[in-house]
Design a protein around this motif. Structure first.
Motif, PDB file in Angstrom:
ATOM      1  N   PRO A   8       0.750  -1.156   0.022  1.00 39.10           N
ATOM      2  CA  PRO A   8       0.174   0.053   0.015  1.00 39.10           C
ATOM      3  C   PRO A   8       1.011   1.175   0.040  1.00 39.10           C
ATOM      4  O   PRO A   8       1.862   1.305   0.753  1.00 39.10           O
ATOM      5  N   PRO A   9       0.509   2.231  -0.902  1.00 33.61           N
ATOM      6  CA  PRO A   9       1.335   3.499  -0.804  1.00 33.61           C
ATOM      7  C   PRO A   9       1.187   4.310   0.345  1.00 33.61           C
ATOM      8  O   PRO A   9       0.035   4.224   0.830  1.00 33.61           O
ATOM      9  N   PRO A  10       2.190   4.839   1.053  1.00 35.87           N
ATOM     10  CA  PRO A  10       1.892   5.833   1.986  1.00 35.87           C
ATOM     11  C   PRO A  10       1.528   7.214   1.584  1.00 35.87           C
ATOM     12  O   PRO A  10       2.306   8.179   1.205  1.00 35.87           O
ATOM     13  N   GLY A  11       0.260   7.428   1.384  1.00 34.55           N
ATOM     14  CA  GLY A  11      -0.293   8.590   0.995  1.00 34.55           C
ATOM     15  C   GLY A  11      -0.436   9.178  -0.656  1.00 34.55           C
ATOM     16  O   GLY A  11      -0.552  10.164  -0.670  1.00 34.55           O
ATOM     17  N   ALA A  12      -0.417   7.985  -1.284  1.00 34.65           N
ATOM     18  CA  ALA A  12      -0.359   8.350  -2.671  1.00 34.65           C
ATOM     19  C   ALA A  12      -1.463   7.928  -3.254  1.00 34.65           C
ATOM     20  O   ALA A  12      -2.219   7.342  -2.731  1.00 34.65           O
ATOM     21  N   CYS A  57      -4.294   3.836 -10.588  1.00 30.01           N
ATOM     22  CA  CYS A  57      -4.661   4.968  -9.932  1.00 30.01           C
ATOM     23  C   CYS A  57      -6.067   4.652  -8.949  1.00 30.01           C
ATOM     24  O   CYS A  57      -6.976   4.128  -9.445  1.00 30.01           O
ATOM     25  N   ILE A  58      -5.812   4.805  -7.828  1.00 31.00           N
ATOM     26  CA  ILE A  58      -6.699   4.350  -6.676  1.00 31.00           C
ATOM     27  C   ILE A  58      -7.614   5.605  -6.190  1.00 31.00           C
ATOM     28  O   ILE A  58      -8.174   5.310  -5.244  1.00 31.00           O
ATOM     29  N   ALA A  59      -7.686   6.793  -7.046  1.00 33.52           N
ATOM     30  CA  ALA A  59      -8.298   7.705  -6.586  1.00 33.52           C
ATOM     31  C   ALA A  59      -9.764   7.686  -7.159  1.00 33.52           C
ATOM     32  O   ALA A  59     -10.190   8.331  -8.137  1.00 33.52           O
ATOM     33  N   GLY A  68     -13.057  -2.997 -10.097  1.00 37.21           N
ATOM     34  CA  GLY A  68     -11.635  -3.276 -10.650  1.00 37.21           C
ATOM     35  C   GLY A  68     -10.925  -4.364 -10.476  1.00 37.21           C
ATOM     36  O   GLY A  68     -10.433  -5.257 -11.128  1.00 37.21           O
ATOM     37  N   VAL A  69     -10.942  -4.588  -8.777  1.00 38.19           N
ATOM     38  CA  VAL A  69     -10.103  -5.710  -8.494  1.00 38.19           C
ATOM     39  C   VAL A  69     -10.697  -7.129  -8.766  1.00 38.19           C
ATOM     40  O   VAL A  69     -10.110  -7.985  -9.415  1.00 38.19           O
ATOM     41  N   ALA A  70     -12.256  -7.083  -8.947  1.00 34.76           N
ATOM     42  CA  ALA A  70     -12.779  -8.357  -9.361  1.00 34.76           C
ATOM     43  C   ALA A  70     -12.514  -8.622 -10.834  1.00 34.76           C
ATOM     44  O   ALA A  70     -12.442  -9.767 -11.207  1.00 34.76           O
ATOM     45  N   ARG A  71     -12.621  -7.373 -11.810  1.00 36.08           N
ATOM     46  CA  ARG A  71     -12.068  -7.781 -13.161  1.00 36.08           C
ATOM     47  C   ARG A  71     -10.683  -8.189 -13.186  1.00 36.08           C
ATOM     48  O   ARG A  71     -10.478  -9.341 -14.086  1.00 36.08           O
ATOM     49  N   LEU A  72      -9.930  -7.766 -12.461  1.00 38.39           N
ATOM     50  CA  LEU A  72      -8.364  -8.096 -12.401  1.00 38.39           C
ATOM     51  C   LEU A  72      -8.353  -9.550 -12.055  1.00 38.39           C
ATOM     52  O   LEU A  72      -7.830 -10.192 -12.741  1.00 38.39           O
TER      53      LEU A  72
END
Length: 79
Positions: A8-12, A57-59, A68-72
């Protein structure tokens, strides 16, 4: 998810992660958008060190990200 190496990105607002077995991230992303209708950026676009990775991009809303996770997951299960 099996085959995914992500931290997990820290604040991105982007996650940069490796997918097991992907050696051509551009070809992988083209196939992903064509077959799963999921657009991720190929890691190779960020330099040679990025090959084998993709950027997401998780925004977005939790619901949109979950879809999206389900599609992947479905796409990877079919490979």
């Amino acid at each position: 998810m099996p085959g995914i190496d992500a931290v997990p990105p820290p604040g991105a607002m982007y996650v940069f992660f490796r997918i097991a077995g992907v050696t051509d991230s551009l070809a992988f992303c083209k196939e992903l958008v064509s077959d799963a209708k999921l657009g991720l950026a190929p890691g190779s676009a960020f330099g040679p060190e990025g090959e084998g990775f993709v950027r997401w991009c998780i925004a977005a809303s939790e619901e949109r990200l979950a879809e999206g996770v389900a599609r992947l997951a479905r796409f990877l299960a079919q490979r």
